[in-house]
Design an enzyme around this catalytic site. Structure first.
Site, PDB file in Angstrom:
ATOM      1  N   HIS A  26      -3.449  -5.694   1.073  1.00 20.93           N
ATOM      2  CA  HIS A  26      -2.740  -5.850   2.339  1.00 20.93           C
ATOM      3  C   HIS A  26      -2.627  -7.314   2.770  1.00 20.93           C
ATOM      4  CE1 HIS A  26      -2.454  -1.612   3.736  1.00 20.93           C
ATOM      5  NE2 HIS A  26      -3.458  -1.457   2.889  1.00 20.93           N
ATOM      6  N   CYS A  73       0.840  -1.210   0.000  1.00 17.84           N
ATOM      7  CA  CYS A  73       0.000   0.000   0.000  1.00 17.84           C
ATOM      8  C   CYS A  73       0.871   1.256   0.000  1.00 17.84           C
ATOM      9  CB  CYS A  73      -0.961  -0.052   1.195  1.00 17.84           C
ATOM     10  SG  CYS A  73      -2.304   1.145   1.073  1.00 17.84           S
ATOM     11  N   GLU A 119      -0.793  -8.500   4.980  1.00 16.06           N
ATOM     12  CA  GLU A 119      -0.604  -8.608   6.442  1.00 16.06           C
ATOM     13  C   GLU A 119      -1.928  -8.576   7.192  1.00 16.06           C
ATOM     14  OE1 GLU A 119      -0.586  -5.933   4.796  1.00 16.06           O
ATOM     15  OE2 GLU A 119      -0.733  -4.105   5.995  1.00 16.06           O
TER      16      GLU A 119
END
Lengths: 228, 76
Positions: free
Chosen positions: A202, A84, A204
């Site tokens: 994302h 990002c 994560e």
């Protein structure tokens, strides 16, 4: 496996990145003023709003001491994952081709998307054991959330032709799921050598069954596996 | 010190959703006949040596891949 996660003023996803990295090894934060990365095997440049996203997203972060060190680390072949805002930083730093522009519809978007793995993700895959989507003729797909206001990938046509020819497109949004108007549905790209990867979604945030998908973990596992 | 304005705008051919949003709001406000709105930004600064401003624009103030810029000297 030792991960370093760069933290800028205004980063906001460094804790989730630390957690995701920590599932495949040791992980610690690297403050943006640190010129010395210490002993690390891979670097994550996480999401957020580094330096308030002033001027352009990622434009100021690229001049930080930590990013100078990351640039050297990448030049020496070290794996660098930009997520990002981290993707924006890597593009601004010239480590990845292209730029990220304001979303076509101007709105901040936050939703789950399916990513088609292009099979050219370098050190960050290809991934084993990923599910196969019916809609994409047997391609591997990952279900990962996006959340951004400036995620519209753009590069001139000649650059796009070149990176496609060299297999530098790592991920595309699945058909009909392009959330931001990215050119050629590109969600993530890598450098020519394959050791630097940036993507808007994302991974994560997709490492625990509690949040609906664990597909993001596979990207961290791929790096850790390659470096084991 | 030279007073300088740097004008930065999205390159021609790149979709500018901000400009489009402004343009679409105009009829509701009663403004007619306004087209091709593009939104950029302006940076004002004072420089001892204006010769370095080109490099400053290329490296920081603008992203030459997606933006054009003009450097204007401002008369005191």
């Amino acid at each position: 496996m030792r991960w370093g996660v760069v933290q800028f003023p205004g980063s906001c996803d460094e804790r989730d990145a630390l957690h995701a990295c920590g599932l495949t090894g040791e992980a610690r934060l690297i403050w943006h003023e640190d010129r010395d990365l210490g002993q690390v095997d891979a670097i994550v440049v996480p999401g957020g709003f580094s330096y308030g996203d002033y001027l352009r997203a990622g434009a100021i972060a690229r001049f930080s001491p930590a990013m100078e060190a990351v640039t050297e680390f990448a030049a020496a072949g070290g794996p660098v994952l930009g997520i990002c805002n981290g993707f924006q930083v890597l593009c601004e730093a010239g480590l990845l081709p292209g730029a990220l522009l304001r979303n076509e519809e101007l709105r901040f978007i936050c939703r789950q998307v399916d990513l088609i793995v292009e099979g050219s993700v370098g050190e960050f895959g290809p991934l084993s054991g990923t599910k196969v989507a019916d809609s994409s003729e047997g391609s591997e797909t990952l279900s990962i959330p996006v959340k951004h206001g400036e995620g519209r990938y753009w590069a001139p046509d000649d650059v796009l032709d070149e990176i496609e020819a060299k297999g530098q497109v790592a991920y595309r949004y699945a058909p009909g799921q392009n959330p931001n108007g990215s050119v050629r549905d590109i969600a993530g790209v890598r450098n020519e050598a394959g050791n630097v990867l940036g993507l808007m979604p994302h991974p994560e945030h997709a490492v625990d069954a509690l949040t609906g998908s664990m597909d993001g973990l596979r990207i961290f596992e791929a790096v850790a596996g390659a470096r084991a | 010190m030279a007073r300088v304005r740097v004008l930065i705008r999205p390159k021609e051919g790149i979709l500018d959703p901000q400009g489009k949003a402004v343009e679409q709001a105009l009829p509701a406000l009663g403004f007619e006949g306004i087209e091709h709105v593009r939104v950029g930004r302006m940076v004002e600064l004072e420089a001892e040596d204006p010769a370095q401003l080109g490099e400053l624009c290329e490296k920081l103030l603008a992203n030459p891949l997606i933006e054009d810029y003009e450097i204007e000297q401002v008369d005191a």
